[in-house]
Design a protein around this motif. Structure first.
Motif, PDB file in Angstrom:
ATOM      1  N   TYR A   8      -7.706   5.203  -4.809  1.00 54.56           N
ATOM      2  CA  TYR A   8      -7.233   4.158  -3.908  1.00 54.56           C
ATOM      3  C   TYR A   8      -6.420   4.737  -2.751  1.00 54.56           C
ATOM      4  CZ  TYR A   8      -5.094  -0.114  -2.166  1.00 54.56           C
ATOM      5  OH  TYR A   8      -4.691  -1.146  -1.354  1.00 54.56           O
ATOM      6  N   ARG A   9      -5.754   5.849  -2.983  1.00 52.43           N
ATOM      7  CA  ARG A   9      -4.959   6.483  -1.923  1.00 52.43           C
ATOM      8  C   ARG A   9      -5.808   6.771  -0.679  1.00 52.43           C
ATOM      9  NH1 ARG A   9      -0.928  11.199  -4.161  1.00 52.43           N
ATOM     10  NH2 ARG A   9       0.782   9.853  -4.887  1.00 52.43           N
ATOM     11  N   ASP A  10      -7.066   7.160  -0.900  1.00 50.70           N
ATOM     12  CA  ASP A  10      -7.930   7.550   0.222  1.00 50.70           C
ATOM     13  C   ASP A  10      -8.326   6.368   1.101  1.00 50.70           C
ATOM     14  OD1 ASP A  10      -7.846  10.144  -0.748  1.00 50.70           O
ATOM     15  OD2 ASP A  10      -9.631   9.863  -2.000  1.00 50.70           O
TER      16      ASP A  10
ATOM     17  N   ARG B  62       2.251   1.711  -3.478  1.00 49.57           N
ATOM     18  CA  ARG B  62       1.157   2.158  -4.343  1.00 49.57           C
ATOM     19  C   ARG B  62       0.803   3.619  -4.070  1.00 49.57           C
ATOM     20  NH1 ARG B  62      -2.253  -3.382  -3.207  1.00 49.57           N
ATOM     21  NH2 ARG B  62      -1.639  -4.522  -5.087  1.00 49.57           N
ATOM     22  N   TYR B  63       0.778   3.991  -2.805  1.00 51.81           N
ATOM     23  CA  TYR B  63       0.476   5.379  -2.445  1.00 51.81           C
ATOM     24  C   TYR B  63       1.505   6.326  -3.058  1.00 51.81           C
ATOM     25  CZ  TYR B  63      -0.369   9.518   0.434  1.00 51.81           C
ATOM     26  OH  TYR B  63      -0.636  10.800   0.856  1.00 51.81           O
TER      27      TYR B  63
ATOM     28  N   ILE C 190      -6.215   3.985   2.093  1.00 55.89           N
ATOM     29  CA  ILE C 190      -5.070   3.504   2.863  1.00 55.89           C
ATOM     30  C   ILE C 190      -5.101   4.135   4.248  1.00 55.89           C
ATOM     31  CG2 ILE C 190      -2.556   3.417   2.977  1.00 55.89           C
ATOM     32  CD1 ILE C 190      -2.510   3.526  -0.069  1.00 55.89           C
TER      33      ILE C 190
ATOM     34  N   ASP D 277       0.820  -1.211   0.000  1.00 57.12           N
ATOM     35  CA  ASP D 277       0.000   0.000   0.000  1.00 57.12           C
ATOM     36  C   ASP D 277       0.857   1.265   0.000  1.00 57.12           C
ATOM     37  OD1 ASP D 277      -2.456  -1.149  -0.204  1.00 57.12           O
ATOM     38  OD2 ASP D 277      -2.927  -1.098   1.935  1.00 57.12           O
ATOM     39  N   LEU D 278       1.965   1.250   0.722  1.00 58.06           N
ATOM     40  CA  LEU D 278       2.814   2.436   0.773  1.00 58.06           C
ATOM     41  C   LEU D 278       3.488   2.694  -0.579  1.00 58.06           C
ATOM     42  CD1 LEU D 278       4.457   2.149   4.302  1.00 58.06           C
ATOM     43  CD2 LEU D 278       2.735   3.792   3.540  1.00 58.06           C
TER      44      LEU D 278
ATOM     45  N   ASP E  26      -1.506   7.787  -8.552  1.00 58.87           N
ATOM     46  CA  ASP E  26      -2.555   8.742  -8.218  1.00 58.87           C
ATOM     47  C   ASP E  26      -3.913   8.054  -8.358  1.00 58.87           C
ATOM     48  OD1 ASP E  26      -0.680  10.826  -7.941  1.00 58.87           O
ATOM     49  OD2 ASP E  26      -0.659  11.109 -10.116  1.00 58.87           O
TER      50      ASP E  26
END
Length: 304
Positions: free
Chosen positions: A267-269, A259-260, A271, A256-257, A264
């Motif tokens: 999906y960032r929101d 990917r974050y 995590i 997840d990190l 963009d």
């Protein structure tokens, strides 16, 4: 006939351990103290790097495409997962190709880093008994070296990952710099876990046959091929705390990190804000704990 006396003969009533200590002798292969062990390990740092590079070079030496398989293998896995989870099973979680494909490839590359480190760690002692029995060196050099090999392999793959991410419209930003500390923490975690597996694998060789099944289950529970929170809360209708627990597992945390940092999108929101703390905690607990656990059995490796 006169008797011959030997003044150097030890008194019969002196314990052998006391006699050995008196003359500066120590047990062969005895475990050194922790500070001594760390110093020995640091002294072998050049061997660790050279051994990892040699293993990396030899890994695909028999294949015609050679080192290109370092990249082709995870890419082919990602293609299979895309067809099954992205097309047939609809596991995108509402993401289009521009977000889902970088999401999937990133997950495959980052999870493969941990997966390969664990598999190599299990056999790092049992598969190198000739080296372990022939030479005296800190045995932790082996699982650490295999983890370093997998890190080097991941760095080759990251070049392809950057091309994929950019080609789908995710331009470089300062957030990309986050990848460096994340992969450093993941390496510490992987090395610690590899040392735990090395100790278990040295006494239980059958563990190497069992690990692929355990790792496959871990992969499905970590959201490599699909957005974990969406699948748990929306598709499975499970309580949100289940998604919180699964998202806190180390494989999901490091994926997840990364990917974050690289991708963009919405999906960032999803995590959790504490993901960075989880990454640090897993690295410290498993990295340091795995090292201490491995060191405790240092004198037993290669015996029996």
């Amino acid at each position: 006939m006169s008797e011959t006396t030997h003044d150097s003969a030890p008194p019969r009533d002196v314990p052998l351990a006391e006699l050995a200590a008196r003359h500066g002798l120590s047990v062969s292969g005895a475990r050194p103290s922790l500070p001594q062990y760390v110093r020995q390990l640091w002294g072998r740092r050049h061997f660790i790097v050279a051994f990892s590079q040699a293993k990396l070079t030899a890994q695909y030496s028999q294949a015609k495409l050679g080192q290109l398989w370092q990249v082709f293998t995870p890419l082919l896995n990602a293609l299979v997962y895309f067809l099954i989870f992205g097309v047939l099973l609809g596991g995108r979680g509402g993401m289009d190709n521009s977000e889902y494909i970088p999401f999937l490839v990133t997950g495959v590359f980052v999870f493969t880093f941990t997966q390969a480190s664990v598999l190599a760690g299990v056999k790092s002692i049992s598969g190198n008994l000739g080296l372990v029995r022939a030479l005296h060196f800190p045995r932790a050099s082996l699982p650490i070296s295999f983890s370093l090999q997998q890190l080097q392999q991941l760095l080759f793959s990251m070049a392809i990952l950057v091309v994929i991410v950019v080609s789908f419209g995710h331009m470089p930003s300062f957030a990309w710099l986050l990848v460096v500390p994340v992969l450093a923490l993941q390496f510490v975690f992987n090395a610690g876990l590899a040392m735990v597996m090395a100790r278990w694998g040295s006494s239980t060789p059958d563990l190497a046959q069992l690990m692929p099944f355990i790792l496959r289950t871990w992969m499905y529970a970590s959201g490599v091929m699909f957005p974990l929170r969406h699948m748990v809360e929306t598709r499975a209708n499970w309580p949100s705390w289940v998604a919180d627990v699964l998202s806190a597992n180390p494989a999901a945390v490091y994926m997840d990190l990364v990917r974050y940092a690289l991708i963009d999108g919405d999906y960032r929101d999803t995590i959790p804000a504490a993901t960075g703390l989880y990454a640090l905690g897993w690295a410290l607990v498993v990295g340091i704990g795995g090292f201490l656990y491995f060191w405790k059995a240092e004198e037993r490796y290669g015996r029996g």
